[in-house]
Design a protein around this motif. Structure first.
Motif, mmCIF file in Angstrom:
data_model
loop_
_atom_site.group_PDB
_atom_site.id
_atom_site.type_symbol
_atom_site.label_atom_id
_atom_site.label_comp_id
_atom_site.label_asym_id
_atom_site.label_seq_id
_atom_site.Cartn_x
_atom_site.Cartn_y
_atom_site.Cartn_z
ATOM 1 N N GLU A 1 0.803 -1.228 0.000
ATOM 2 C CA GLU A 1 0.000 0.000 0.000
ATOM 3 C C GLU A 1 0.833 1.274 0.000
ATOM 4 N N VAL A 2 1.944 1.258 0.710
ATOM 5 C CA VAL A 2 2.726 2.485 0.882
ATOM 6 C C VAL A 2 3.969 2.520 -0.010
ATOM 7 N N VAL A 3 4.744 1.463 0.010
ATOM 8 C CA VAL A 3 5.995 1.452 -0.756
ATOM 9 C C VAL A 3 5.739 1.201 -2.236
ATOM 10 N N GLY A 4 5.039 0.100 -2.549
ATOM 11 C CA GLY A 4 4.750 -0.242 -3.941
ATOM 12 C C GLY A 4 5.860 -1.070 -4.557
ATOM 13 N N GLU A 5 5.486 -2.031 -5.383
ATOM 14 C CA GLU A 5 6.465 -2.910 -6.012
ATOM 15 C C GLU A 5 7.437 -2.113 -6.881
ATOM 16 N N GLY A 6 8.714 -2.461 -6.771
ATOM 17 C CA GLY A 6 9.750 -1.792 -7.553
ATOM 18 C C GLY A 6 10.380 -0.599 -6.863
ATOM 19 N N TRP B 1 8.105 -13.654 -0.968
ATOM 20 C CA TRP B 1 8.243 -12.214 -1.206
ATOM 21 C C TRP B 1 9.677 -11.914 -1.617
ATOM 22 N N ARG B 2 9.828 -11.096 -2.630
ATOM 23 C CA ARG B 2 11.161 -10.744 -3.120
ATOM 24 C C ARG B 2 11.509 -9.337 -2.652
ATOM 25 N N ILE B 3 12.418 -9.277 -1.701
ATOM 26 C CA ILE B 3 12.867 -8.013 -1.122
ATOM 27 C C ILE B 3 14.382 -8.006 -1.183
ATOM 28 N N GLU B 4 14.952 -7.088 -1.920
ATOM 29 C CA GLU B 4 16.394 -7.073 -2.158
ATOM 30 C C GLU B 4 17.105 -6.068 -1.260
ATOM 31 N N ASN C 1 21.459 -4.567 -0.587
ATOM 32 C CA ASN C 1 22.633 -4.312 -1.427
ATOM 33 C C ASN C 1 23.450 -5.574 -1.681
ATOM 34 N N ARG C 2 23.109 -6.676 -1.012
ATOM 35 C CA ARG C 2 23.766 -7.944 -1.329
ATOM 36 C C ARG C 2 23.291 -8.480 -2.679
ATOM 37 N N GLU C 3 21.988 -8.289 -2.962
ATOM 38 C CA GLU C 3 21.459 -8.715 -4.253
ATOM 39 C C GLU C 3 21.615 -7.632 -5.316
ATOM 40 N N ASP C 4 21.518 -6.371 -4.892
ATOM 41 C CA ASP C 4 21.624 -5.236 -5.826
ATOM 42 C C ASP C 4 22.622 -4.227 -5.265
ATOM 43 N N PRO C 5 23.869 -4.240 -5.764
ATOM 44 C CA PRO C 5 24.909 -3.344 -5.241
ATOM 45 C C PRO C 5 24.573 -1.860 -5.364
ATOM 46 N N SER C 6 23.604 -1.509 -6.205
ATOM 47 C CA SER C 6 23.250 -0.097 -6.359
ATOM 48 C C SER C 6 22.481 0.440 -5.154
ATOM 49 N N LEU C 7 21.984 -0.446 -4.299
ATOM 50 C CA LEU C 7 21.252 -0.025 -3.108
ATOM 51 C C LEU C 7 22.224 0.381 -2.012
ATOM 52 N N ARG D 1 14.773 -2.901 -1.548
ATOM 53 C CA ARG D 1 13.817 -2.713 -2.634
ATOM 54 C C ARG D 1 12.750 -3.801 -2.563
ATOM 55 N N PHE D 2 11.489 -3.378 -2.577
ATOM 56 C CA PHE D 2 10.369 -4.310 -2.622
ATOM 57 C C PHE D 2 10.138 -4.654 -4.092
ATOM 58 N N VAL D 3 10.609 -5.828 -4.501
ATOM 59 C CA VAL D 3 10.550 -6.222 -5.909
ATOM 60 C C VAL D 3 9.197 -6.811 -6.274
ATOM 61 N N SER D 4 8.723 -7.801 -5.519
ATOM 62 C CA SER D 4 7.446 -8.423 -5.846
ATOM 63 C C SER D 4 6.862 -9.113 -4.613
ATOM 64 N N ARG D 5 5.565 -9.185 -4.551
ATOM 65 C CA ARG D 5 4.872 -9.798 -3.425
ATOM 66 C C ARG D 5 4.801 -11.312 -3.596
ATOM 67 N N GLY D 6 4.613 -11.994 -2.492
ATOM 68 C CA GLY D 6 4.453 -13.443 -2.497
ATOM 69 C C GLY D 6 3.094 -13.839 -1.967
ATOM 70 N N ASP D 7 3.080 -14.799 -1.034
ATOM 71 C CA ASP D 7 1.810 -15.276 -0.491
ATOM 72 C C ASP D 7 1.091 -14.175 0.285
ATOM 73 N N ALA D 8 -0.231 -14.228 0.260
ATOM 74 C CA ALA D 8 -1.056 -13.272 1.002
ATOM 75 C C ALA D 8 -1.066 -13.682 2.473
ATOM 76 N N VAL D 9 0.008 -13.342 3.189
ATOM 77 C CA VAL D 9 0.195 -13.838 4.554
ATOM 78 C C VAL D 9 -0.854 -13.318 5.525
ATOM 79 N N TRP D 10 -1.588 -12.285 5.153
ATOM 80 C CA TRP D 10 -2.637 -11.750 6.021
ATOM 81 C C TRP D 10 -3.926 -12.573 5.932
ATOM 82 N N GLU D 11 -4.014 -13.481 4.958
ATOM 83 C CA GLU D 11 -5.199 -14.310 4.804
ATOM 84 C C GLU D 11 -4.993 -15.655 5.496
ATOM 85 N N PRO D 12 -6.009 -16.141 6.222
ATOM 86 C CA PRO D 12 -5.880 -17.422 6.921
ATOM 87 C C PRO D 12 -5.553 -18.558 5.949
#
Length: 226
Positions: free
Chosen positions: A23-28, A58-61, A63-69, A75-86
Motif C-alpha cells: 500500500e505504501v511502498v509499492g512494487e519496484g 516475497w522478493r525483497i532485495e 545491497n547484497r542482491e543489488d549493489p546499487s542499493l 527494494r520491494f521487488v514483488s509480493r508473495g503469499d497473502a500472509v494476512w489471509e488465513p
C-alpha cells in the motif's frame, strides 16, 4: 482492482508489514529501515518480520542482491503469499533458501513447468487456485549420473510429480521416434515455453470426468464419420 485490508487495521506484525509494502511502498520501489521503523513505532523487530516475508515468496532485495542499493536501503521487488489471509502462509520447502527459490521462479517464468499455471490462476473447470512452490527433480544425465534439480510446480502437479525421475537419454530416444509432424509440434511448444491445449484435448479432459453412464451416452452418440 484487488481490494486489500489496510495495514493499520490488520493483526500480526508480519501481515502489517506485508500490506504496508504493497500500500505504501509499492512494487519496484525502495524503503529504508528508518522509514519502516517510523511506520511501526510500537512494533518490536519489525525489520525481522519483513525479512521473514522472503520465506513466503516475497522478493525483497538489499545491497547484497543489488549493489546499487545503499546499506540501509531495500527494494520491494514483488509480493508473495497473502500472509494476512488465513491458510495462505506457505513456507518455502525445507532446505531451499530464498535465493534459490527466487532464482528458480525467475528462470521458470513464475509459472508451473508441468502445466503452465501461474500464481492465483484458477484451474479450468474448478474453483481451485494454483499456488507455486519448489519441487526437487531427480534428473538422470547422459553420463549415467543422477542430479537433483529444482523446478517450479503448482500445488496440483507437485503432488503427482513426487518421486519422479527424469531420464534424459530415454526422453531423447522417445523424441527421436516421433514423426516429423509430431516433432514440429513439440518444437513449437518448446519455443513458446508452454503447451497450447486444443479444443479436442479440452473436450477429452472433460469427458474423462464424467460418470460411466454419462460416458456411455456420449460414446453412443458419436458415429463414425461425424
Amino acid at each position: 482492482m484487488e481490494e486489500l485490508p489496510s495495514y493499520k487495521d490488520t493483526k500480526g506484525s508480519m501481515s502489517k508489514a506485508a500490506l504496508w509494502l504493497i500500500e505504501v511502498v509499492g512494487e519496484g520501489n525502495t524503503f529504508t529501515k528508518a522509514r519502516l521503523a517510523e511506520a511501526f513505532p510500537n512494533v518490536a523487530q519489525i525489520d525481522r518480520r519483513v525479512r521473514e516475508l522472503r520465506k513466503y515468496g516475497w522478493r525483497i532485495e538489499t545491497n547484497r542482491e543489488d549493489p546499487s542499493l545503499g546499506s540501509h536501503e531495500q527494494r520491494f521487488v514483488s509480493r508473495g503469499d497473502a500472509v494476512w489471509e488465513p491458510g495462505k502462509r506457505r513456507r518455502s520447502s525445507d532446505g531451499i533458501n530464498a535465493a534459490q527459490r527466487r532464482d528458480t521462479l525467475v528462470r521458470d517464468g513464475n509459472r508451473c513447468r508441468s502445466c503452465g499455471a501461474t500464481p492465483g490462476q484458477t484451474y479450468e473447470g474448478t474453483y481451485e487456485i494454483a499456488q507455486l512452490d519448489m519441487a526437487r527433480r531427480v534428473v538422470r544425465l547422459p553420463n549415467g549420473s543422477d542430479e537433483v534439480q529444482l523446478v517450479t510446480e503448482c500445488n496440483r502437479c507437485r503432488v503427482g510429480g513426487r518421486d519422479l525421475v527424469t531420464d534424459l537419454p530415454h526422453l531423447r530416444d522417445r523424441i527421436e521416434r516421433l514423426s516429423p509432424i509430431e516433432r514440429d509440434v513439440l518444437r513449437k511448444w518448446i519455443q513458446a515455453g508452454e503447451r497450447d491445449f486444443g479444443l479436442v484435448e479440452k473436450v477429452w479432459a472433460e469427458y474423462q470426468t464424467l460418470t460411466p453412464d454419462s460416458r456411455d451416452e456420449i460414446r453412443d452418440g458419436l458415429t463414425e464419420g461425424d
